[in-house]
Design a protein around this motif. Structure first.
Motif, short mmCIF file in Angstrom:
data_model
loop_
_atom_site.label_atom_id
_atom_site.label_comp_id
_atom_site.label_asym_id
_atom_site.label_seq_id
_atom_site.Cartn_x
_atom_site.Cartn_y
_atom_site.Cartn_z
N VAL A 104 0.85 -1.18 0.00
CA VAL A 104 0.00 0.00 0.00
C VAL A 104 0.89 1.24 0.00
N ALA A 105 0.46 2.28 -0.69
CA ALA A 105 1.19 3.54 -0.76
C ALA A 105 0.20 4.69 -0.72
N PRO A 128 -1.46 -2.16 8.08
CA PRO A 128 -0.68 -1.00 8.51
C PRO A 128 -1.11 0.25 7.76
N GLU A 129 -0.74 1.41 8.29
CA GLU A 129 -0.93 2.66 7.56
C GLU A 129 0.31 2.93 6.72
N TYR A 286 -4.40 -0.89 17.04
CA TYR A 286 -4.02 -0.97 15.63
C TYR A 286 -3.06 0.15 15.27
N THR A 287 -2.59 0.16 14.02
CA THR A 287 -1.52 1.08 13.63
C THR A 287 -1.97 2.51 13.47
N PRO A 299 4.19 -2.88 14.64
CA PRO A 299 2.76 -2.86 14.99
C PRO A 299 2.56 -3.23 16.45
N GLY A 300 1.38 -2.88 16.97
CA GLY A 300 1.02 -3.26 18.32
C GLY A 300 0.90 -4.76 18.48
N VAL A 301 0.95 -5.22 19.72
CA VAL A 301 0.84 -6.65 20.02
C VAL A 301 -0.47 -7.19 19.46
N PHE A 302 -0.40 -8.23 18.65
CA PHE A 302 -1.52 -8.92 18.01
C PHE A 302 -2.23 -8.09 16.94
#
Length: 554
Positions: A104-105, A128-129, A286-287, A299-302
């Motif tokens: 993704v971009a 992810p972002e 989340y991200t 990223p965050g855990v899980f």
């Protein structure tokens, strides 16, 4: 929980109509310019899957599929295809692994997605972002336990990712999905698992409709039964349920825009309306949560592989052997009443049967399972948008039952000892927040009959500390800082006849920080330190990652 991060998350779920408004109101938006035009691809210190070295075959279920408009007419999600296990690597398999590769971009929010095979959920994840220049990421997920579905022949493969793109939010997720089937040999024997899978199908729980269920008919030679629950809170409040305020404080401070119902949530699994166990969801961030700078690139855990919470329902098998439908339900203890706040997910049930008998018999002999957790709240409202509160919750449950099988009477006892504590301080109308949450879960399953006494104990610890502060000076400068300390710790011990036969551990900690300054100068900075170590039959593993402003630190 302050208003800013919550509005930002609401925008991600409600669609393009509110994205511009949210970007105005939130200090933390999905801006690709935070670290320039690029940052390191997402990476995690977690242990990679151990894969058999046997002959394997890979089946591609989805190739570079683009997800850009999940709300279009028609929407581009879910993507569906037929998944056919490879004839050259026929089962039984030693392992089956789902691999995802994404790109993704541009500019985009994080998005939740689900993968289902034959209607059974096999993965719950998030994206992810992106940076402006673009990122790529990978997810590997063990799906061996779903082998009964795959062994039954071709199944529908479904990938559901609802994205939104427009002139501002340009990121299109391009994802490839494949499954690798590993054959068995003497060193890597066929994986042991369930004989049959059942599922409730997707559920959605809201404040107005907190319960869902489905009638299921179980095999009449059922011997063991395990449930797994995929679930997540969605919406402006329920995604951040772990940071919500008590209703009394919200009612006394209506102008703050706070989320209520307190920080404790449990999803209860029921059998014919009777509570059989409870899930306390991990506080997955989340991200885009709180501040995207926290999660670039770790990223965050899980966050990329949300937990499937497992509950042993074997003590209840004796109630399910009459060949009639039985209702398996799920309910949430408390949720916001807003229309966009919801707990979604799916319950899968893994049935193991007695291959030496056409029918088994059984009985639930002892059940001491609370209809709901014991919850306590201590609140101090200091006025002026400031307050302190401590919320505690506890469960001490027991269920015992036997099943008469072709190899003897097997008795199973399940004990759950669960505790939760959340201490929060809110100052300056939510511009100064400190949160300290701890969750400790101990689940013990004991079995006797048909052999020596066997016990498995799983202890999990889930700490979360957050500090968040926004300040403004007379010159009009704004400074925002966020720091977190989150983790997951697990110890699993198996014993036979009083002797420990296996022990494994996981210790995973993540400490991200972020700062934004606007006014006399612009500052965008973030750092993260991740430490993951584990022990078990495959040996020890340890990895540490450290990043500053999106790139590995020296």
């Amino acid at each position: 929980m302050a208003l800013r991060p919550l509005l930002r998350r609401a925008a991600g779920l409600l669609g393009a109509a509110v994205l511009t408004l949210a970007g105005t109101l939130t200090a933390a938006g999905p801006a690709h310019a935070d670290f320039g035009t690029d940052y390191h691809d997402p990476v995690t210190a977690t242990k990679p899957l151990t894969r058999p070295d046997t002959r394997s075959c890979t089946v591609e279920a989805m190739h570079r599929r683009e997800f850009r408009d999940g709300y279009g007419n028609p929407p581009d999600t879910p993507y569906t295809a037929t998944l056919t296990p490879p004839a050259d690597c026929a089962g039984p398999w030693s392992a089956v692994v789902l691999d995802l590769h994404g790109q993704v971009a541009g500019r985009q929010f994080d998005r939740i997605f689900s993968v289902r095979v034959g209607g059974v959920q096999v993965l719950l994840s998030s994206t992810p972002e992106p940076s402006k220049d673009g990122i790529e990421w990978n997810v590997e997920h063990d799906v061996t336990r779903y082998a009964p579905l795959l062994a039954a022949g071709p199944q529908e493969f479904s990938f559901d990712l609802a994205n939104v793109t427009d002139s501002t939010y340009t990121g299109v997720f391009t994802i490839t999905a494949s499954l690798t089937f590993y054959t068995a040999d003497a060193h890597w024997p066929a994986a042991r698992g369930a004989d049959r899978l059942l599922t409730t199908g997707p559920f959605a729980l809201t404040g107005a409709a907190p319960t869902a269920g489905r009638d299921l008919t179980f095999p009449q030679n059922l011997e063991r039964l395990t449930a797994e629950v995929y679930t997540r809170g969605g919406g402006a409040c329920e995604e951040f349920a772990y940071a919500s305020a008590p209703d009394a404080f919200v009612a006394a401070n209506p102008g703050l825009g706070l989320c209520g119902k307190g920080p404790f949530r449990e999803l209860r699994l029921t059998v014919d309306g009777t509570v059989a166990g409870a899930v306390w969801p991990y506080p997955v961030i989340y991200t885009g949560g709180w501040d995207p700078l926290l999660w670039r690139p770790v990223p965050g855990v899980f966050a990329f592989d949300l937990p499937a919470y497992r509950l042993d329902l074997t003590p209840y098998v004796g109630l399910l052997l009459d060949g009639r439908p039985h209702t398996v339900g799920v309910t949430v203890n408390a949720a916001e009443a807003q229309s966009n706040d919801v707990w979604t997910g799916q319950v899968n049930l893994f049935a193991e049967v007695d291959h030496g008998a056409a029918r088994t018999t059984g009985q639930l002999t002892d059940r001491r399972v609370a209809p709901e957790a014991t919850v306590g709240t201590a609140l101090a409202d200091h006025g002026g948008g400031s307050g302190d509160w401590t919320v505690t919750a506890a469960r001490h449950d027991l269920a015992r039952g036997w099943v008469q099988t072709s190899h003897g009477r097997i008795t199973t006892e399940v004990r759950d000892d669960l505790s939760f504590r959340s201490g929060q301080q809110l100052r300056d109308s939510g511009n100064d927040v400190a949160l300290h949450n701890t969750t400790d879960l101990t689940r013990t399953t004991s079995t006797w009959g048909g052999g020596p006494h066997r016990t498995t104990t799983v202890h999990e610890g889930e700490p979360l500390d957050v500090t968040y502060k926004v300040s403004h000076d007379a010159a009009g400068n704004t400074d925002q800082t966020t720091a977190m300390d989150l983790g997951y710790h697990r110890e699993t011990t198996a014993a036979t006849g009083g002797h420990v036969t296996e022990r494994s551990t996981v210790d995973h900690t993540l400490r991200p920080t972020a700062r934004r300054h606007d006014g006399d100068r612009t500052v965008r900075t973030g750092s993260s330190s991740e430490d993951y170590r584990s022990t078990g039959p495959q040996g020890p593993y340890h990895r540490v990652l450290s990043f500053v402003d999106g790139w590995p630190s020296p």
